[in-house]
Design a protein around this motif. Structure first.
Motif, PDB file in Angstrom:
ATOM      1  N   ALA A 181       0.831  -1.202   0.000  1.00  0.00           N
ATOM      2  CA  ALA A 181       0.000   0.000   0.000  1.00  0.00           C
ATOM      3  C   ALA A 181       0.872   1.261   0.000  1.00  0.00           C
ATOM      4  O   ALA A 181       0.621   2.204  -0.760  1.00  0.00           O
ATOM      5  N   TRP A 182       1.904   1.282   0.844  1.00  0.00           N
ATOM      6  CA  TRP A 182       2.798   2.441   0.896  1.00  0.00           C
ATOM      7  C   TRP A 182       3.494   2.637  -0.448  1.00  0.00           C
ATOM      8  O   TRP A 182       3.597   3.762  -0.952  1.00  0.00           O
ATOM      9  N   GLY A 265      -8.463   7.609  -1.800  1.00  0.00           N
ATOM     10  CA  GLY A 265      -8.840   6.732  -0.709  1.00  0.00           C
ATOM     11  C   GLY A 265      -7.636   6.023  -0.110  1.00  0.00           C
ATOM     12  O   GLY A 265      -7.566   5.818   1.102  1.00  0.00           O
ATOM     13  N   LEU A 266      -6.672   5.633  -0.943  1.00  0.00           N
ATOM     14  CA  LEU A 266      -5.461   4.995  -0.432  1.00  0.00           C
ATOM     15  C   LEU A 266      -4.677   5.972   0.430  1.00  0.00           C
ATOM     16  O   LEU A 266      -4.127   5.595   1.481  1.00  0.00           O
ATOM     17  N   GLU A 267      -4.621   7.228   0.023  1.00  0.00           N
ATOM     18  CA  GLU A 267      -3.909   8.220   0.831  1.00  0.00           C
ATOM     19  C   GLU A 267      -4.597   8.425   2.175  1.00  0.00           C
ATOM     20  O   GLU A 267      -3.931   8.592   3.201  1.00  0.00           O
ATOM     21  N   LYS A 268      -5.911   8.373   2.190  1.00  0.00           N
ATOM     22  CA  LYS A 268      -6.632   8.463   3.463  1.00  0.00           C
ATOM     23  C   LYS A 268      -6.279   7.274   4.355  1.00  0.00           C
ATOM     24  O   LYS A 268      -6.039   7.429   5.554  1.00  0.00           O
ATOM     25  N   GLN A 269      -6.242   6.104   3.760  1.00  0.00           N
ATOM     26  CA  GLN A 269      -5.911   4.879   4.506  1.00  0.00           C
ATOM     27  C   GLN A 269      -4.517   4.966   5.137  1.00  0.00           C
ATOM     28  O   GLN A 269      -4.300   4.484   6.255  1.00  0.00           O
ATOM     29  N   MET A 270      -3.580   5.601   4.454  1.00  0.00           N
ATOM     30  CA  MET A 270      -2.195   5.643   4.907  1.00  0.00           C
ATOM     31  C   MET A 270      -1.841   6.938   5.637  1.00  0.00           C
ATOM     32  O   MET A 270      -0.683   7.143   6.006  1.00  0.00           O
ATOM     33  N   TRP A 271      -2.819   7.805   5.873  1.00  0.00           N
ATOM     34  CA  TRP A 271      -2.548   9.129   6.416  1.00  0.00           C
ATOM     35  C   TRP A 271      -1.920   9.075   7.803  1.00  0.00           C
ATOM     36  O   TRP A 271      -0.939   9.745   8.092  1.00  0.00           O
ATOM     37  N   ARG A 272      -2.485   8.261   8.704  1.00  0.00           N
ATOM     38  CA  ARG A 272      -1.917   8.198  10.055  1.00  0.00           C
ATOM     39  C   ARG A 272      -0.478   7.687  10.023  1.00  0.00           C
ATOM     40  O   ARG A 272       0.401   8.215  10.707  1.00  0.00           O
ATOM     41  N   TRP A 321     -10.259  14.681   7.617  1.00  0.00           N
ATOM     42  CA  TRP A 321     -10.000  14.367   6.217  1.00  0.00           C
ATOM     43  C   TRP A 321     -10.938  15.184   5.342  1.00  0.00           C
ATOM     44  O   TRP A 321     -12.130  15.268   5.611  1.00  0.00           O
ATOM     45  N   ASP A 327     -12.194   8.340  -4.394  1.00  0.00           N
ATOM     46  CA  ASP A 327     -12.191   6.976  -3.850  1.00  0.00           C
ATOM     47  C   ASP A 327     -11.008   6.175  -4.372  1.00  0.00           C
ATOM     48  O   ASP A 327     -10.476   6.465  -5.414  1.00  0.00           O
TER      49      ASP A 327
END
Length: 327
Positions: A181-182, A265-272, A321, A327
């Motif tokens: 993912a990263w 959406g992937l950037e949201k998933q990896m934001w933290r 966010w 998405d």
């Protein structure tokens, strides 16, 4: 302030004549920076910035300088290297590479407001769009490989009560950044050190503050854009006493950024994870600067504890966010 290389006025006059910058008038040390020597240079055409590189070499400099030149050509508000009369991006002083750049308008950006953050968010998004056709590549010089090298060296000399936290987050980042993912995140050549002291701001105190330019690209590397976003927001949008985001700054910054470059959406998933990586990077580098100090005139290392607090906060805090995402 860091002055590793002293430039007497009599030497400066001859050296500055190598650039088409006008007739030399004066040279003044700049009270910022911990890696390079910086001076203001006044000529009959205006004020310039002379940077002498204490670590970077002829081999590594072209990436940074070409990035600055590329962003400037794309219309981004950045400091640009002035080519010498021979057409070179840099010259040498006392055997060290040196550049002359334009001095950006505006004032020091350390004191910020929500409008300043919105302006920086817009500026950063435009920089990220502008590098999509930048051809050079370089690994983040203060990224995962550097952490893996540095942490074992400093662990024996840092306070015992932070050693487990350092080791734990290093393993978490190895797992995160080794994942698919990263690696799939949108990425490119990024500033990677865009703190408030690396930007200029106009109209301070009016409620209509605007970022007028960005400088000091000498920790730039090719990273996910949200990592660069996290580095910048961790400084611009944080109460340094608590390590917590200031909500109105956080929202203003992300909304303005996403309006120019919608987030995925992937950037949201990896934001933290990106926020933690960005906090960890500066915790480690500040620990290294503090416990392995280098000799320099008036050099005072930054407080490592600020970024430990930010890291602890980002691991658990609620995160805003923007709606302007895909998405």
């Amino acid at each position: 302030m860091a002055v590793f290389t002293t430039v007497p006025e009599i030497s400066a006059k001859d050296f500055i004549s190598r650039w088409p910058a006008g007739a030399f008038r004066s040279i003044t040390p700049i009270a910022s920076g911990i890696e390079n020597t910086n001076y203001f240079v006044d000529t009959d055409t205006g004020r310039w910035v002379l940077t002498i590189f204490e670590k970077l070499t002829d081999k590594t400099l072209p990436f940074y300088l070409s990035l600055m030149e590329h962003l400037g050509e794309k219309g981004c508000a950045v400091a640009r290297p002035l080519r010498t009369k021979n057409g070179d991006l840099f010259d040498h002083y006392d055997g060290k590479p040196a550049i002359l750049t334009n001095r950006l308008p505006g004032e020091d950006g350390r004191e910020v407001t929500a409008p300043t953050c919105a302006s920086m968010g817009e500026t950063l998004a435009r920089m990220h769009l502008a590098v999509q056709d930048f051809k050079l590549w370089q690994e983040n010089p203060r990224g995962l490989a550097w952490w893996i090298e540095t942490i074992p060296r400093i662990l024996p000399i840092v306070p015992a009560d932070i050693r487990s936290g350092l080791a734990h987050e290093l393993q978490a980042q190895i797992a995160l950044q080794g994942g698919e993912a990263w690696k799939a995140l949108p990425a490119g050549a990024c500033h990677s050190d865009l703190f408030r002291n690396n930007a200029k701001v106009s109209d301070i105190g009016t409620g209509h503050e605007r970022v007028t330019g960005v400088f000091d690209f000498f920790f730039a590397g090719c990273v996910p854009f949200i990592y660069d976003l996290a580095v910048t927001m961790n400084d611009w949008c944080t109460d340094m006493k608590t390590g917590e985001f200031i909500p109105e700054r956080e929202k203003a910054f992300l909304d303005a950024y996403a309006f120019v470059r919608p987030l995925s959406g992937l950037e949201k998933q990896m934001w933290r994870g990106a926020l933690c990586a960005a906090a960890f990077r500066f915790w480690v580098s500040r620990l290294s600067d503090f416990y392995e100090p280098r000799d320099a005139a008036l050099l005072k290392p930054h407080d490592p504890e600020e970024f430990r607090r930010i890291l602890v906060n980002r691991q658990v805090c609620d995160l805003y966010w923007p709606e302007a995402s895909t998405d």
